[in-house]
Design a protein around this motif. Structure first.
Motif, short mmCIF file in Angstrom:
data_model
loop_
_atom_site.label_atom_id
_atom_site.label_comp_id
_atom_site.label_asym_id
_atom_site.label_seq_id
_atom_site.Cartn_x
_atom_site.Cartn_y
_atom_site.Cartn_z
N UNK A 130 1.84 -9.95 4.80
CA UNK A 130 2.44 -11.29 4.78
C UNK A 130 2.98 -11.65 3.39
N UNK A 131 2.33 -11.12 2.35
CA UNK A 131 2.75 -11.42 0.99
C UNK A 131 3.99 -10.63 0.58
N UNK A 132 4.38 -9.69 1.44
CA UNK A 132 5.55 -8.85 1.14
C UNK A 132 5.41 -8.23 -0.25
N UNK A 133 4.29 -7.53 -0.45
CA UNK A 133 3.91 -7.03 -1.78
C UNK A 133 4.29 -5.58 -2.02
N UNK A 134 5.26 -5.08 -1.29
CA UNK A 134 5.69 -3.69 -1.45
C UNK A 134 6.06 -3.40 -2.90
N UNK A 135 5.52 -2.30 -3.43
CA UNK A 135 5.81 -1.92 -4.81
C UNK A 135 4.85 -2.49 -5.84
N UNK A 136 3.98 -3.41 -5.42
CA UNK A 136 3.02 -4.01 -6.34
C UNK A 136 1.83 -3.09 -6.56
#
Length: 266
Positions: A130-136
């Motif tokens: 949900x946080x769209x944290x791709x690459x984090x």
């Protein structure tokens, strides 16, 4: 009805206060079974965590248990590193797996940004989606006995993960207080058992098999209602050929509700 039933939980008396209150409120008889104990990897765990955060530069830190929080800060206090640890964690966006872990962090002065709707590894994965944290980047301080499920899940979502191992888990060494439970189980006077982690399942069997065969123990457990707090706990029970009901809500109160429901339908 659960009233009058004897229900055990795989936690120490200190860690099962909520369960005992729920049981007494329903006129059930609670038993606390300390199945595991934590073995710290030493005073260097704080320095290692701080070094890992400094080098890895994570965007998020994910705490998967209140015990991990307590252990980390206890060692920090012992070595006068508490303020440095607070600042290190504060430089990340903090996620707590559930309300108990959130409270432990807040007690140490740490602001918790997120708690997943489901208090589990799967819930953490859903939150990051949900946080769209791709690459984090994510750092996860946890037990050396933990499975790779969470790390693999976060990798699949597209995050870079570093696990930071703070402690190992072993079966509880002082088993003297288990005498009463073993006698009750042998005499069919235990009605239900709530298992609270995969580690507690392994600890339970290691302790119980010290003085009885596995076949005898399984026969005794077949007469008992078994509830697991979540799916990983249930999977561990399956390895020992024990059938279980999985709590819909992966908390102590959720597991107790599942046990109540079993007896209401009986």
């Amino acid at each position: 009805m659960i009233s009058g039933k004897t229900i055990a939980i795989t936690r120490s008396e200190q860690d099962s206060e909520e369960f005992s209150e729920l049981a007494v409120r329903e006129h059930a008889i609670p038993i606390s079974l300390p199945t595991i104990e934590l073995v710290s990897k030493g005073d260097e765990i704080v320095n290692q965590f701080i070094a890992d955060v400094t080098q890895f530069e994570p965007d998020y830190s994910v705490f998967m248990s209140s015990k991990a929080v307590k252990l980390l800060f206890d060692v920090a206090r012992k070595n006068s590193k508490q303020h440095e640890l607070q600042l290190t964690i504060a430089n990340t966006i903090v996620i707590a797996v559930g309300p108990k872990t959130k409270l432990a962090l807040e007690t140490e002065g740490i602001r918790v940004a997120y708690v997943p709707e489901r208090y589990s590894s799967v819930g953490v994965g859903e939150l990051f989606t949900r946080l769209n944290a791709v690459g984090k980047k994510v750092i996860v301080p946890r037990s050396g006995a933990s499975t790779e499920f969470l790390a693999n899940l976060l990798h699949k979502i597209g995050l870079e993960v570093k696990e930071n191992y703070l402690y190992d888990v072993r079966s509880f060494s002082d088993t003297a207080q288990w005498g009463s439970f073993k006698e009750k189980l042998t005499n069919n006077k235990v009605d239900g058992i709530i298992f609270t982690s995969a580690s507690s399942v392994r600890g339970f069997f290691e302790i119980m098999l010290q003085d009885r065969s596995e076949s005898d123990l399984l026969k005794q457990l077949q007469k008992v209602k078994i509830v697991s707090i979540g799916p990983f706990t249930a999977e561990e029970l399956k390895k020992f050929n024990v059938n279980t009901t999985v709590a819909d809500v992966h908390t102590v109160s959720g597991a107790f509700d599942a046990m109540k429901n079993i007896f209401s339908l009986a």
